[in-house]
Write a protein that holds these residues in place. Sequence first.
Motif, PDB file in Angstrom:
ATOM      1  N   ILE A  66       0.854  -1.186   0.000  1.00 58.23           N
ATOM      2  CA  ILE A  66       0.000   0.000   0.000  1.00 58.23           C
ATOM      3  C   ILE A  66       0.889   1.236   0.000  1.00 58.23           C
ATOM      4  N   ASP A  67       0.634   2.123  -0.936  1.00 57.11           N
ATOM      5  CA  ASP A  67       1.396   3.354  -1.068  1.00 57.11           C
ATOM      6  C   ASP A  67       1.046   4.328   0.062  1.00 57.11           C
ATOM      7  N   GLU A  68       1.884   5.320   0.237  1.00 54.06           N
ATOM      8  CA  GLU A  68       1.621   6.404   1.194  1.00 54.06           C
ATOM      9  C   GLU A  68       0.240   6.997   0.906  1.00 54.06           C
ATOM     10  N   ASN A  69      -0.589   7.075   1.924  1.00 53.90           N
ATOM     11  CA  ASN A  69      -1.934   7.606   1.739  1.00 53.90           C
ATOM     12  C   ASN A  69      -2.302   8.631   2.804  1.00 53.90           C
ATOM     13  N   GLY A  70      -1.300   9.240   3.374  1.00 50.75           N
ATOM     14  CA  GLY A  70      -1.548  10.196   4.445  1.00 50.75           C
ATOM     15  C   GLY A  70      -1.240   9.617   5.808  1.00 50.75           C
ATOM     16  N   ASP A  71      -1.399   8.300   5.941  1.00 51.06           N
ATOM     17  CA  ASP A  71      -1.092   7.623   7.199  1.00 51.06           C
ATOM     18  C   ASP A  71       0.180   6.800   7.101  1.00 51.06           C
ATOM     19  N   GLY A  72       0.825   6.820   5.951  1.00 51.52           N
ATOM     20  CA  GLY A  72       2.056   6.061   5.758  1.00 51.52           C
ATOM     21  C   GLY A  72       1.823   4.827   4.912  1.00 51.52           C
ATOM     22  N   PRO A  73       2.884   4.303   4.328  1.00 51.70           N
ATOM     23  CA  PRO A  73       2.777   3.107   3.507  1.00 51.70           C
ATOM     24  C   PRO A  73       2.527   1.885   4.379  1.00 51.70           C
ATOM     25  N   GLY A  74       2.063   0.820   3.764  1.00 54.45           N
ATOM     26  CA  GLY A  74       1.793  -0.390   4.531  1.00 54.45           C
ATOM     27  C   GLY A  74       1.678  -1.615   3.651  1.00 54.45           C
ATOM     28  N   VAL A  75       1.166  -2.683   4.251  1.00 56.02           N
ATOM     29  CA  VAL A  75       0.940  -3.945   3.554  1.00 56.02           C
ATOM     30  C   VAL A  75      -0.342  -4.576   4.081  1.00 56.02           C
ATOM     31  N   ARG A  76      -0.924  -5.412   3.260  1.00 51.21           N
ATOM     32  CA  ARG A  76      -2.054  -6.234   3.709  1.00 51.21           C
ATOM     33  C   ARG A  76      -2.083  -7.488   2.860  1.00 51.21           C
ATOM     34  N   LEU A  77      -2.883  -8.460   3.282  1.00 51.76           N
ATOM     35  CA  LEU A  77      -3.037  -9.695   2.513  1.00 51.76           C
ATOM     36  C   LEU A  77      -4.190  -9.591   1.551  1.00 51.76           C
ATOM     37  N   ARG A  78      -4.034 -10.175   0.385  1.00 55.02           N
ATOM     38  CA  ARG A  78      -5.147 -10.266  -0.559  1.00 55.02           C
ATOM     39  C   ARG A  78      -6.233 -11.144   0.048  1.00 55.02           C
TER      40      ARG A  78
END
Length: 82
Positions: A66-78
């Motif tokens: 997950i790209d930077e969206n105001g709260d910082g980049p991240g990851v998640r599972l499909r």
Amino acid sequence: MLKVSIEQVKAARALLRWSQADLAGASGISLPTIKRLEAATGEIGGREDTATAIRAALEAGGVIFIDENGDGPGVRLRKDKP
């Protein structure tokens, strides 16, 4: 292409319950290289093809970066994780 950070790589490994050795095997990158990269912070250093291989392996395992969206980049599972 979205730049991936070492912190995202570590979080992605945790979501998949992968060790550094698992990531090395899935990406074709040597375990010492994985360890060296993960000892740093920020964007994945080294050669671009190394970062591409690591990202591809984690994405094939079911991770979405997950790209930077105001709260910082991240990851998640499909949802349809393989």
